[in-house]
Write a protein that holds these residues in place. Structure first.
Motif, short mmCIF file in Angstrom:
data_model
loop_
_atom_site.label_atom_id
_atom_site.label_comp_id
_atom_site.label_asym_id
_atom_site.label_seq_id
_atom_site.Cartn_x
_atom_site.Cartn_y
_atom_site.Cartn_z
N ASP A 56 -6.87 -16.64 -21.44
CA ASP A 56 -6.26 -17.03 -22.72
C ASP A 56 -7.28 -17.06 -23.86
OD1 ASP A 56 -7.56 -19.20 -21.53
OD2 ASP A 56 -6.29 -20.66 -22.55
N GLN A 57 -8.57 -16.92 -23.53
CA GLN A 57 -9.61 -16.90 -24.55
C GLN A 57 -9.84 -15.51 -25.14
OE1 GLN A 57 -11.04 -19.94 -25.40
NE2 GLN A 57 -9.43 -20.63 -23.98
N TYR A 58 -9.15 -14.52 -24.59
CA TYR A 58 -9.35 -13.15 -25.05
C TYR A 58 -8.34 -12.76 -26.13
CZ TYR A 58 -12.60 -12.44 -21.20
OH TYR A 58 -13.67 -12.54 -20.35
N HIS A 59 -8.80 -12.03 -27.10
CA HIS A 59 -7.91 -11.46 -28.12
C HIS A 59 -7.02 -10.39 -27.50
CE1 HIS A 59 -6.55 -9.47 -31.79
NE2 HIS A 59 -7.07 -8.33 -31.34
N ALA A 60 -7.59 -9.57 -26.61
CA ALA A 60 -6.84 -8.49 -25.97
C ALA A 60 -7.34 -8.28 -24.55
CB ALA A 60 -6.97 -7.20 -26.77
N VAL A 61 -6.42 -7.89 -23.69
CA VAL A 61 -6.75 -7.52 -22.31
C VAL A 61 -6.21 -6.11 -22.09
CG1 VAL A 61 -6.50 -8.06 -19.87
CG2 VAL A 61 -6.60 -9.92 -21.56
N GLY A 86 -0.55 -15.42 -27.51
CA GLY A 86 -1.62 -15.04 -28.43
C GLY A 86 -2.55 -13.97 -27.91
N VAL A 87 -2.30 -13.46 -26.69
CA VAL A 87 -3.11 -12.40 -26.10
C VAL A 87 -2.38 -11.07 -26.29
CG1 VAL A 87 -4.15 -11.49 -24.00
CG2 VAL A 87 -4.09 -13.96 -24.38
N HIS A 88 -3.10 -10.03 -26.70
CA HIS A 88 -2.54 -8.68 -26.75
C HIS A 88 -2.77 -8.04 -25.38
CE1 HIS A 88 -1.77 -8.51 -31.12
NE2 HIS A 88 -2.86 -9.24 -31.23
N TRP A 89 -1.68 -7.79 -24.67
CA TRP A 89 -1.76 -7.18 -23.33
C TRP A 89 -1.56 -5.68 -23.52
CZ3 TRP A 89 -2.83 -10.74 -19.56
CH2 TRP A 89 -2.52 -12.09 -19.84
N LEU A 90 -2.59 -4.90 -23.23
CA LEU A 90 -2.59 -3.48 -23.56
C LEU A 90 -2.57 -2.63 -22.29
CD1 LEU A 90 -5.36 -3.53 -26.32
CD2 LEU A 90 -2.92 -4.05 -26.54
N ALA A 97 2.27 0.07 -18.11
CA ALA A 97 3.12 -0.83 -18.88
C ALA A 97 4.29 -1.34 -18.05
CB ALA A 97 3.63 -0.12 -20.14
N ASP A 98 4.87 -0.49 -17.23
CA ASP A 98 6.01 -0.90 -16.40
C ASP A 98 5.63 -2.03 -15.45
OD1 ASP A 98 7.65 0.93 -17.62
OD2 ASP A 98 7.56 2.41 -16.00
N ILE A 99 4.44 -1.96 -14.87
CA ILE A 99 3.99 -3.00 -13.94
C ILE A 99 3.84 -4.33 -14.68
CG2 ILE A 99 2.03 -3.76 -12.53
CD1 ILE A 99 1.66 -0.83 -11.73
N LEU A 100 3.25 -4.29 -15.86
CA LEU A 100 3.06 -5.52 -16.63
C LEU A 100 4.39 -6.08 -17.12
CD1 LEU A 100 -0.02 -4.36 -18.74
CD2 LEU A 100 -0.04 -5.90 -16.78
N ALA A 101 5.25 -5.20 -17.60
CA ALA A 101 6.56 -5.64 -18.11
C ALA A 101 7.40 -6.26 -17.00
CB ALA A 101 7.29 -4.47 -18.76
N SER A 102 7.30 -5.72 -15.79
CA SER A 102 8.09 -6.25 -14.67
C SER A 102 7.66 -7.66 -14.30
CB SER A 102 7.97 -5.33 -13.46
OG SER A 102 6.65 -5.34 -12.94
N ALA A 103 6.43 -8.04 -14.71
CA ALA A 103 5.93 -9.40 -14.48
C ALA A 103 6.22 -10.31 -15.67
CB ALA A 103 4.43 -9.37 -14.20
N GLY A 104 6.92 -9.79 -16.67
CA GLY A 104 7.28 -10.61 -17.82
C GLY A 104 6.23 -10.65 -18.91
N ILE A 105 5.27 -9.73 -18.87
CA ILE A 105 4.21 -9.70 -19.87
C ILE A 105 4.64 -8.83 -21.05
CG2 ILE A 105 1.87 -8.82 -20.33
CD1 ILE A 105 1.09 -9.72 -17.56
N PRO A 106 4.50 -9.32 -22.28
CA PRO A 106 4.86 -8.53 -23.47
C PRO A 106 3.78 -7.48 -23.76
CG PRO A 106 3.98 -10.64 -24.15
CD PRO A 106 4.04 -10.67 -22.64
N VAL A 107 3.94 -6.32 -23.20
CA VAL A 107 2.89 -5.31 -23.19
C VAL A 107 2.95 -4.40 -24.41
CG1 VAL A 107 4.30 -3.76 -21.78
CG2 VAL A 107 1.82 -3.51 -21.77
N GLU A 108 1.78 -3.94 -24.85
CA GLU A 108 1.66 -2.96 -25.92
C GLU A 108 0.97 -1.72 -25.34
OE1 GLU A 108 -0.13 -4.65 -29.55
OE2 GLU A 108 0.03 -6.59 -28.52
N MET A 109 1.36 -0.53 -25.83
CA MET A 109 0.71 0.70 -25.37
C MET A 109 0.80 1.75 -26.46
SD MET A 109 3.35 2.60 -22.75
CE MET A 109 4.84 3.40 -23.39
#
Length: 238
Positions: A56-61, A86-90, A97-109
């Protein structure tokens, strides 16, 4: 007499080739598969695990691959019952992206390209002074992302989650292969000496193509490493 369908060899790592094989088969190609690389997860050191605790301390992962996303989530699930805000999940591309989204993460790509260069064009990575970025990746590979982020002012940490190595059991098919699909430069280096000169090699992106052309004449370009773009390149040959 109708022409015999092209014989295509898919060289993605085990577990990552099924969607592409299905698309190619449905399109009427003869398909074989032999993994150029093997993927082995790595044990996380206490320092590496702490980076996940402090995510949670990272601006982006940034997750460089589907493997990176899958392995990171296996550890994160135990540490974060709710994803920090507050984290940008990239993600580098749709499969990740599909793997992250399936875990409920608001992903950007990226909208296209699906590589480090395309990811670096995302708005959230333009101004990074005083911000921290975590890169989840495998061993080896390019340092372009980390180097560019540091030049933009970021403090960059890297979390190596898996090891890629040449598949010692790789065996070139006995049947004539018309087209070989290669999705990474490391994968190409593992099998380059096995690929016959007359075989056409399809690769994603000009960066990889330029390197493959140094040792192989018949190189064709796909727009990206996604299943759909690799299929599209093969359809142009049929």
């Amino acid at each position: 007499m109708a022409a015999e369908p092209l014989h295509i060899l898919v060289t993605r790592p085990e577990g990552q080739q099924h969607g592409l094989v299905a698309l190619l088969t449905e399109a009427g190609f003869r398909v074989s598969q032999q993994s150029a690389l093997t993927i082995e997860s790595l044990h996380l050191s206490p320092q590496a695990r702490q980076r996940l605790v402090d995510i949670d301390q990272y601006h982006a992962v940034f997750f460089v691959s589907a493997n990176a996303a899958r392995l990171a989530l296996e550890s994160l699930d135990d540490l974060w019952p709710q994803w920090p805000v507050g984290v940008h999940w990239l993600a580098v591309g749709p499969a990740t992206a599909d793997i992250l989204a399936s875990a409920g993460i608001p992903v950007e790509m990226p909208a296209s390209g699906f590589d480090s260069e395309s990811t670096l064009r995302l708005e959230c990575l333009r101004e990074l002074h005083g911000k921290r970025v975590l890169i989840c990746r495998g061993n080896g590979g390019r340092e372009l992302m980390a180097e560019t982020l540091r030049l933009r002012g970021a403090e960059v940490d890297q979390l190596v989650l898996y090891q890629r190595s040449c598949n010692v059991d790789f065996c070139w098919p006995q049947q004539f292969v018309d087209v070989c699909l290669v999705t990474s430069l490391q994968g190409w280096h593992c099998i380059a000496e096995r690929v016959p000169p007359q075989c056409r090699v399809v690769v994603p992106g000009e960066r990889i193509a330029a390197q493959v052309r140094l040792s192989h004449a018949h190189v064709l370009l796909a727009d990206s490493a996604t299943d759909q773009d690799m299929l599209a390149a093969c359809l142009q040959l049929s």
